[in-house]
Design a protein around this motif. Structure first.
Motif, PDB file in Angstrom:
ATOM      1  N   ILE A  54       0.845  -1.197   0.000  1.00 50.60           N
ATOM      2  CA  ILE A  54       0.000   0.000   0.000  1.00 50.60           C
ATOM      3  C   ILE A  54       0.882   1.249   0.000  1.00 50.60           C
ATOM      4  O   ILE A  54       0.560   2.238  -0.659  1.00 50.60           O
ATOM      5  CB  ILE A  54      -0.967  -0.020   1.198  1.00 50.60           C
ATOM      6  CG1 ILE A  54      -1.937  -1.189   1.072  1.00 50.60           C
ATOM      7  CG2 ILE A  54      -1.727   1.271   1.331  1.00 50.60           C
ATOM      8  CD1 ILE A  54      -2.829  -1.147  -0.152  1.00 50.60           C
ATOM      9  N   PHE A  59       0.251   5.536  -0.536  1.00 45.14           N
ATOM     10  CA  PHE A  59      -0.497   5.826   0.681  1.00 45.14           C
ATOM     11  C   PHE A  59       0.476   6.170   1.806  1.00 45.14           C
ATOM     12  O   PHE A  59       1.543   5.573   1.920  1.00 45.14           O
ATOM     13  CB  PHE A  59      -1.349   4.627   1.095  1.00 45.14           C
ATOM     14  CG  PHE A  59      -2.537   4.384   0.221  1.00 45.14           C
ATOM     15  CD1 PHE A  59      -3.802   4.779   0.625  1.00 45.14           C
ATOM     16  CD2 PHE A  59      -2.411   3.763  -1.011  1.00 45.14           C
ATOM     17  CE1 PHE A  59      -4.900   4.556  -0.181  1.00 45.14           C
ATOM     18  CE2 PHE A  59      -3.504   3.536  -1.824  1.00 45.14           C
ATOM     19  CZ  PHE A  59      -4.755   3.937  -1.408  1.00 45.14           C
ATOM     20  N   GLU A  63      -2.738   7.135   6.397  1.00 49.94           N
ATOM     21  CA  GLU A  63      -3.815   6.558   5.595  1.00 49.94           C
ATOM     22  C   GLU A  63      -3.864   5.038   5.761  1.00 49.94           C
ATOM     23  O   GLU A  63      -4.950   4.457   5.854  1.00 49.94           O
ATOM     24  CB  GLU A  63      -3.626   6.905   4.114  1.00 49.94           C
ATOM     25  CG  GLU A  63      -3.841   8.365   3.804  1.00 49.94           C
ATOM     26  CD  GLU A  63      -3.430   8.744   2.400  1.00 49.94           C
ATOM     27  OE1 GLU A  63      -4.090   9.622   1.830  1.00 49.94           O
ATOM     28  OE2 GLU A  63      -2.449   8.171   1.861  1.00 49.94           O
ATOM     29  N   LEU A  67      -6.883   2.712   6.956  1.00 52.51           N
ATOM     30  CA  LEU A  67      -7.263   1.570   6.132  1.00 52.51           C
ATOM     31  C   LEU A  67      -7.252   0.284   6.951  1.00 52.51           C
ATOM     32  O   LEU A  67      -8.196  -0.512   6.883  1.00 52.51           O
ATOM     33  CB  LEU A  67      -6.312   1.452   4.943  1.00 52.51           C
ATOM     34  CG  LEU A  67      -6.557   0.355   3.929  1.00 52.51           C
ATOM     35  CD1 LEU A  67      -7.928   0.497   3.298  1.00 52.51           C
ATOM     36  CD2 LEU A  67      -5.488   0.397   2.853  1.00 52.51           C
ATOM     37  N   CYS A  78     -17.358  -2.872   4.438  1.00 49.07           N
ATOM     38  CA  CYS A  78     -17.476  -2.557   3.016  1.00 49.07           C
ATOM     39  C   CYS A  78     -17.802  -1.081   2.803  1.00 49.07           C
ATOM     40  O   CYS A  78     -17.204  -0.425   1.959  1.00 49.07           O
ATOM     41  CB  CYS A  78     -18.540  -3.444   2.372  1.00 49.07           C
ATOM     42  SG  CYS A  78     -18.553  -3.313   0.581  1.00 49.07           S
ATOM     43  N   MET A  81     -14.724   0.980   3.649  1.00 52.07           N
ATOM     44  CA  MET A  81     -13.697   0.809   2.624  1.00 52.07           C
ATOM     45  C   MET A  81     -14.081   1.577   1.360  1.00 52.07           C
ATOM     46  O   MET A  81     -13.242   2.219   0.738  1.00 52.07           O
ATOM     47  CB  MET A  81     -13.504  -0.673   2.301  1.00 52.07           C
ATOM     48  CG  MET A  81     -12.375  -0.922   1.331  1.00 52.07           C
ATOM     49  SD  MET A  81     -10.779  -0.304   1.893  1.00 52.07           S
ATOM     50  CE  MET A  81     -10.337  -1.534   3.074  1.00 52.07           C
ATOM     51  N   TYR A  82     -15.351   1.531   0.998  1.00 48.40           N
ATOM     52  CA  TYR A  82     -15.826   2.265  -0.181  1.00 48.40           C
ATOM     53  C   TYR A  82     -15.552   3.761  -0.010  1.00 48.40           C
ATOM     54  O   TYR A  82     -15.010   4.413  -0.902  1.00 48.40           O
ATOM     55  CB  TYR A  82     -17.315   2.014  -0.396  1.00 48.40           C
ATOM     56  CG  TYR A  82     -17.882   2.812  -1.544  1.00 48.40           C
ATOM     57  CD1 TYR A  82     -17.752   2.343  -2.853  1.00 48.40           C
ATOM     58  CD2 TYR A  82     -18.516   4.032  -1.330  1.00 48.40           C
ATOM     59  CE1 TYR A  82     -18.258   3.075  -3.916  1.00 48.40           C
ATOM     60  CE2 TYR A  82     -19.011   4.772  -2.391  1.00 48.40           C
ATOM     61  CZ  TYR A  82     -18.886   4.289  -3.679  1.00 48.40           C
ATOM     62  OH  TYR A  82     -19.375   5.021  -4.728  1.00 48.40           O
ATOM     63  N   PHE A  84     -13.363   5.203   1.913  1.00 51.33           N
ATOM     64  CA  PHE A  84     -11.923   5.406   1.902  1.00 51.33           C
ATOM     65  C   PHE A  84     -11.404   5.468   0.463  1.00 51.33           C
ATOM     66  O   PHE A  84     -10.632   6.351   0.104  1.00 51.33           O
ATOM     67  CB  PHE A  84     -11.233   4.276   2.670  1.00 51.33           C
ATOM     68  CG  PHE A  84      -9.741   4.416   2.753  1.00 51.33           C
ATOM     69  CD1 PHE A  84      -9.165   5.168   3.755  1.00 51.33           C
ATOM     70  CD2 PHE A  84      -8.920   3.802   1.824  1.00 51.33           C
ATOM     71  CE1 PHE A  84      -7.785   5.303   3.838  1.00 51.33           C
ATOM     72  CE2 PHE A  84      -7.543   3.936   1.890  1.00 51.33           C
ATOM     73  CZ  PHE A  84      -6.981   4.689   2.903  1.00 51.33           C
ATOM     74  N   VAL A  85     -11.847   4.530  -0.355  1.00 50.26           N
ATOM     75  CA  VAL A  85     -11.400   4.460  -1.750  1.00 50.26           C
ATOM     76  C   VAL A  85     -11.874   5.677  -2.534  1.00 50.26           C
ATOM     77  O   VAL A  85     -11.110   6.271  -3.308  1.00 50.26           O
ATOM     78  CB  VAL A  85     -11.872   3.143  -2.413  1.00 50.26           C
ATOM     79  CG1 VAL A  85     -11.675   3.174  -3.916  1.00 50.26           C
ATOM     80  CG2 VAL A  85     -11.137   1.959  -1.800  1.00 50.26           C
ATOM     81  N   LYS A  88      -9.752   8.625  -1.677  1.00 52.06           N
ATOM     82  CA  LYS A  88      -8.408   8.499  -2.253  1.00 52.06           C
ATOM     83  C   LYS A  88      -8.436   8.775  -3.756  1.00 52.06           C
ATOM     84  O   LYS A  88      -7.514   9.391  -4.289  1.00 52.06           O
ATOM     85  CB  LYS A  88      -7.837   7.106  -1.968  1.00 52.06           C
ATOM     86  CG  LYS A  88      -6.372   6.991  -2.290  1.00 52.06           C
ATOM     87  CD  LYS A  88      -5.524   7.912  -1.416  1.00 52.06           C
ATOM     88  CE  LYS A  88      -4.049   7.760  -1.709  1.00 52.06           C
ATOM     89  NZ  LYS A  88      -3.225   8.680  -0.940  1.00 52.06           N
ATOM     90  N   ILE A  89      -9.493   8.356  -4.439  1.00 48.21           N
ATOM     91  CA  ILE A  89      -9.626   8.636  -5.877  1.00 48.21           C
ATOM     92  C   ILE A  89      -9.646  10.140  -6.115  1.00 48.21           C
ATOM     93  O   ILE A  89      -8.951  10.646  -7.004  1.00 48.21           O
ATOM     94  CB  ILE A  89     -10.896   7.972  -6.460  1.00 48.21           C
ATOM     95  CG1 ILE A  89     -10.714   6.458  -6.527  1.00 48.21           C
ATOM     96  CG2 ILE A  89     -11.225   8.536  -7.846  1.00 48.21           C
ATOM     97  CD1 ILE A  89     -11.996   5.699  -6.833  1.00 48.21           C
TER      98      ILE A  89
END
Length: 133
Positions: A54, A59, A63, A67, A78, A81-82, A84-85, A88-89
């Motif tokens: 990671i 990261f 972060e 995570l 879930c 995590m969604y 978080f992603v 980050k995007i």
């Protein structure tokens, strides 16, 4: 089971990194032998390799800590995590836009340079000095 030196060698990091990961909570404190040696499991190996992978993706340890907090939780993993992603995007896309602006600025500066590069007065420096004012 691995001693700290064996774990460090297996993961390609040094012992101080492992101790640091324990201090900041990225790695759980392992059980110790009667002689006081830390004993790590294969789970520790996998966790460290996950952390290093990671990190290679850009990261930060902060972060990664968040995570891993999501990974370690039992409820709503879930959804967390969604989120978080997605965050980050957005951050990566912003960085890409910034890098593209920097690239364009450098290309523009490169165009200021004359064919004779042995001049004392550099047009690139002059352009940068004007933009600073």
């Amino acid at each position: 089971m691995y001693r700290i030196s064996e774990l460090a060698e297996k993961c390609g990091i040094n012992k101080e990194t492992i101790r640091y990961y324990e201090r900041v909570g990225l790695l759980k404190n392992p059980p110790r032998t009667n002689a006081g040696y830390r004993m790590y499991t294969e789970e520790s190996v996998n966790r460290i390799k996950f952390i290093k992978r990671i990190q290679e993706l850009g990261f930060t340890l902060a972060e990664i800590s968040k995570l891993l907090g999501v990974v370690d939780k039992d409820d709503e993993r879930c959804n967390d995590m969604y989120n978080f992603v997605v965050d980050k995007i957005v951050e990566v896309q912003t960085r890409i836009m910034d890098l593209k602006r920097i690239e364009q600025m450098l290309l523009n500066l490169k165009e200021c340079c004359p064919d004779n590069k042995a001049l004392y007065e550099c047009p690139i420096i002059e352009t940068l000095m004007i933009e600073v004012k």
